[in-house]
Scaffold this motif. Structure first.
Motif, PDB file in Angstrom:
ATOM      1  N   CYS A  55       0.692  -0.950   0.069  1.00  0.00           N
ATOM      2  CA  CYS A  55       0.110  -0.091   0.086  1.00  0.00           C
ATOM      3  C   CYS A  55       1.041   1.212  -0.057  1.00  0.00           C
ATOM      4  O   CYS A  55       2.003   1.164   0.594  1.00  0.00           O
ATOM      5  CB  CYS A  55      -1.145  -0.041   1.387  1.00  0.00           C
ATOM      6  SG  CYS A  55      -2.019   1.329   1.161  1.00  0.00           S
ATOM      7  N   ASP A  56       0.391   2.403  -0.580  1.00  0.00           N
ATOM      8  CA  ASP A  56       1.438   3.360  -0.722  1.00  0.00           C
ATOM      9  C   ASP A  56       0.975   4.643   0.112  1.00  0.00           C
ATOM     10  O   ASP A  56       1.522   5.766   0.319  1.00  0.00           O
ATOM     11  CB  ASP A  56       1.343   4.107  -2.099  1.00  0.00           C
ATOM     12  CG  ASP A  56       0.085   4.378  -2.813  1.00  0.00           C
ATOM     13  OD1 ASP A  56      -1.062   4.395  -2.035  1.00  0.00           O
ATOM     14  OD2 ASP A  56      -0.170   4.772  -3.992  1.00  0.00           O
TER      15      ASP A  56
ATOM     16  N   CYS B   7     -11.262   1.757   0.660  1.00  0.00           N
ATOM     17  CA  CYS B   7     -10.046   2.087   1.024  1.00  0.00           C
ATOM     18  C   CYS B   7     -10.115   2.825   2.214  1.00  0.00           C
ATOM     19  O   CYS B   7     -10.601   4.032   2.519  1.00  0.00           O
ATOM     20  CB  CYS B   7      -9.403   2.939   0.152  1.00  0.00           C
ATOM     21  SG  CYS B   7      -7.567   3.105   0.420  1.00  0.00           S
TER      22      CYS B   7
ATOM     23  N   GLN C 246      -1.654   6.472   0.174  1.00  0.00           N
ATOM     24  CA  GLN C 246      -2.468   7.762  -0.383  1.00  0.00           C
ATOM     25  C   GLN C 246      -3.754   7.772   0.012  1.00  0.00           C
ATOM     26  O   GLN C 246      -4.520   6.726   0.405  1.00  0.00           O
ATOM     27  CB  GLN C 246      -2.458   7.869  -1.926  1.00  0.00           C
ATOM     28  CG  GLN C 246      -1.171   7.802  -2.348  1.00  0.00           C
ATOM     29  CD  GLN C 246      -0.449   9.172  -2.246  1.00  0.00           C
ATOM     30  OE1 GLN C 246      -0.935  10.088  -2.432  1.00  0.00           O
ATOM     31  NE2 GLN C 246       1.030   8.928  -2.112  1.00  0.00           N
ATOM     32  N   ARG C 247      -4.135   8.889   0.463  1.00  0.00           N
ATOM     33  CA  ARG C 247      -5.590   9.316   0.832  1.00  0.00           C
ATOM     34  C   ARG C 247      -6.281  10.353   0.117  1.00  0.00           C
ATOM     35  O   ARG C 247      -5.329  11.161  -0.534  1.00  0.00           O
ATOM     36  CB  ARG C 247      -5.173   9.988   2.206  1.00  0.00           C
ATOM     37  CG  ARG C 247      -4.753   8.872   3.160  1.00  0.00           C
ATOM     38  CD  ARG C 247      -5.012   9.250   4.562  1.00  0.00           C
ATOM     39  NE  ARG C 247      -3.950   8.178   5.484  1.00  0.00           N
ATOM     40  CZ  ARG C 247      -4.468   7.833   6.765  1.00  0.00           C
ATOM     41  NH1 ARG C 247      -5.440   8.284   7.224  1.00  0.00           N
ATOM     42  NH2 ARG C 247      -3.658   7.147   7.586  1.00  0.00           N
TER      43      ARG C 247
ATOM     44  N   CYS D 176      -5.908   4.919  -1.700  1.00  0.00           N
ATOM     45  CA  CYS D 176      -4.478   4.327  -2.069  1.00  0.00           C
ATOM     46  C   CYS D 176      -4.572   4.017  -3.440  1.00  0.00           C
ATOM     47  O   CYS D 176      -5.784   3.656  -4.113  1.00  0.00           O
ATOM     48  CB  CYS D 176      -3.882   3.326  -1.301  1.00  0.00           C
ATOM     49  SG  CYS D 176      -4.583   1.551  -1.383  1.00  0.00           S
ATOM     50  N   ASN D 177      -3.437   3.987  -4.252  1.00  0.00           N
ATOM     51  CA  ASN D 177      -3.594   3.720  -5.592  1.00  0.00           C
ATOM     52  C   ASN D 177      -3.943   2.096  -6.053  1.00  0.00           C
ATOM     53  O   ASN D 177      -4.713   1.803  -7.059  1.00  0.00           O
ATOM     54  CB  ASN D 177      -2.256   3.756  -6.429  1.00  0.00           C
ATOM     55  CG  ASN D 177      -1.762   5.169  -6.632  1.00  0.00           C
ATOM     56  OD1 ASN D 177      -2.740   6.087  -6.627  1.00  0.00           O
ATOM     57  ND2 ASN D 177      -0.655   5.861  -6.278  1.00  0.00           N
TER      58      ASN D 177
ATOM     59  N   ASN E 252     -11.814  10.830   5.318  1.00  0.00           N
ATOM     60  CA  ASN E 252     -11.285  10.068   4.349  1.00  0.00           C
ATOM     61  C   ASN E 252     -12.050   8.921   3.750  1.00  0.00           C
ATOM     62  O   ASN E 252     -11.672   8.231   2.895  1.00  0.00           O
ATOM     63  CB  ASN E 252     -10.003   9.609   4.501  1.00  0.00           C
ATOM     64  CG  ASN E 252      -8.730  10.584   4.993  1.00  0.00           C
ATOM     65  OD1 ASN E 252      -9.105  11.735   4.398  1.00  0.00           O
ATOM     66  ND2 ASN E 252      -8.075  10.597   6.051  1.00  0.00           N
TER      67      ASN E 252
END
Length: 522
Positions: free
Chosen positions: A21-22, A40, A24-25, A28-29, A97
């Motif tokens: 997992c990267d 997510c 990102q919020r 993630c990608n 988020n």
């Protein structure tokens, strides 16, 4: 190369699938590429996640159902969304988020009023807490729920995404049905919600299209013959032949789904000037034998006996064969469907009225009056249940409008105090006044057909005002004594217009109807 993500910071979906997992919020990608951005969710925020809240509420609901089944709790009017409402009151601030859960929460508050007939907890459990993979039909329904959640939110940021949600929902519909036949019920549910969405948006042609799509699925799945005592026609086949229901609740969802589609079809066929798609003709195999719907909780606590069968459900009701006794114990969906039957029957008979049809006319008129007298009064419902009050108010108004439709050819535009149309319109407004005294927010109507009904009531009041003025202008003093008091008529008109104006910001259909009334008055 990006620095590796700190341990424990991956989203819950990547953890379950053991994927990199990267972080990102808001999504993630990995989840974005898999088109699962709505799933997510990060677990490093304060308090429980929305999934955890949902799981806890589902467990609480299951305990409650077990208690009811064991006879340890009273069988009162069931709130199918109590768990979600409680979660919204007690949970901490939603995770900013995680917009998908917020959209679902907004939708749940008004789901039944917009035609949601599935068990909401079972559906959301399958979507959010079971297998990470979901059927295409279920995914499309969820997209429609996001669309309506944005519509119901009254939040500028969410409303700005309304067209995006609509596009996503519509793109998947053409390919939704070739999968598991059991999933056809999800597509039918999506079509019902979309139909109401378009009717509410005053886009009637699109609303009729999705209504007909829902009817086609219901007929192809033979939902009109659930527990039928009649014989199936030879050679009969179903495009989406459903397997036997897994349990009593799934059968209840199918029964309630049928009657939801049936009511939608009956009402909007009148509004659009078309013929109902459900023909109820035994010769062509379209007879309606499905039993009247119950509250979803009743299918679990008091399931139908295995040998319970029904036949000619609609025809028996119109003929008065099943009577109107114990109507208070019937579900609001059943009462609503019956009112829609009378409304459509009255409109159809009035459209071809002539002296030779007097017997049929009087018979239907008596049937409507018996039904109205048996209806539970508005003040008999729990005043804390705004959704129930609104549904009961809609059903009462629908029944009064059946009288208006039936008597309009006789009254035409001469409305006096003795006119049945005026008496019905005034009775409908009396229900509004009753609840306006104590709880004005209850009058925030969600079902778009309210716009059609209140416009019909307002036209009768307007005709009464015009009749009185016309008689007074011509000096017909004796004739004008039979006209309603103009102050009463003006008060009734102001009440209707105020209620419709209150809903105009949410409903373009209601806004259009209000505009037409104001133009006519001026």
């Amino acid at each position: 190369m990006a620095a590796p993500l700190e341990r424990g910071k991956a989203c819950s979906r990547c953890r379950r699938r053991k994927m990199r997992c990267d972080g990102q919020r808001p999504a993630c990608n990995q989840c974005v590429r898999a088109e699962r951005a709505e799933d997510c969710e990060y677990l490093d925020g304060p308090g429980p996640t929305q999934n955890q809240i949902l799981e806890g509420e589902i467990a609480r609901l299951e305990t409650r159902i077990a208690n009811i089944t064991a006879g340890q709790a009273p069988l009162t009017l069931y709130d199918p969304y109590a768990a979600w409402n409680e979660a919204q009151r007690t949970a901490r601030q939603p995770n900013p988020n995680d917009p998908s859960r917020t959209l679902v929460q907004h939708f749940v508050r008004h789901a039944t009023e917009f035609g949601f007939f599935l068990d909401i907890h079972r559906f959301l459990d399958r979507v959010f807490t079971q297998s990470p993979s979901r059927s295409q039909s279920m995914g499309i329904l969820l997209k429609v729920i996001y669309l309506l959640g944005a519509k119901f939110s009254n939040n500028a940021q969410m409303l700005a995404q309304e067209q995006t949600y609509l596009t996503r929902a519509l793109q998947g519909l053409p390919t939704a049905l070739p999968e598991d036949p059991r999933s056809a019920i999800y597509v039918m549910q999506a079509e019902v919600l979309l139909a109401n969405y378009f009717f509410n948006a005053n886009r009637q042609l699109e609303g009729v299209y999705h209504t007909n799509a829902a009817v086609s699925i219901a007929m192809a799945s033979r939902l009109h013959t659930i527990r039928s005592s009649g014989r199936s026609r030879s050679g009969d086949s179903s495009t989406y032949r459903l397997p036997p229901p897994a349990d009593a609740l799934e059968e209840g969802e199918r029964i309630n789904g049928f009657w939801t589609v049936f009511t939608l079809d009956r009402c909007w066929a009148i509004a659009s000037g078309s013929t109902p798609a459900f023909t109820d003709d035994e010769a062509t195999g379209t007879q309606i034998d499905t039993p009247w719907p119950m509250d979803l909780s009743m299918y679990r606590s008091r399931p139908m006996p295995n040998d319970f069968r029904t036949k000619n459900t609609v025809k028996s009701f119109i003929a008065g064969a099943d009577g109107d006794a114990n109507m208070r114990s019937q579900s609001l969906l059943a009462i609503h469907a019956k009112a829609a039957i009378l409304y459509e029957s009255a409109t159809r008979l009035a459209s071809r009225y002539n002296p030779s049809s007097q017997a049929s006319y009087l018979s239907l008129d008596n049937r409507i009056e018996r039904f109205k007298q048996a209806l539970p009064r508005i003040d008999q419902f729990d005043p804390m249940r705004a959704d129930v009050i609104r549904e009961a108010l809609l059903t009462h108004t629908l029944a009064h409008c059946a009288t208006i439709q039936l008597h309009t050819p006789l009254v035409q535009d001469r409305v006096t105090a003795n006119s049945r149309t005026f008496q019905a319109a005034h009775a409908a407004i009396a229900n509004l006044n009753l609840w306006h005294l104590n709880n004005a927010p209850i009058l925030y109507c969600m079902n778009p057909f309210n716009g059609i009904l209140w416009a019909s009531v307002a036209r009768v009041i307007s005709q009464g005002i015009a009749t009185g003025r016309r008689l007074r202008a011509t000096g017909a003093a004796g004739s004008s004594q039979g006209t309603p008091d103009e102050r009463t008529l003006q008060s009734d008109m102001e009440r209707v217009v105020a209620v419709m104006s209150q809903n105009a910001t949410f409903s373009p259909l209601m806004n259009t109807q209000v505009g037409s009334l104001r133009s006519a008055r001026s």
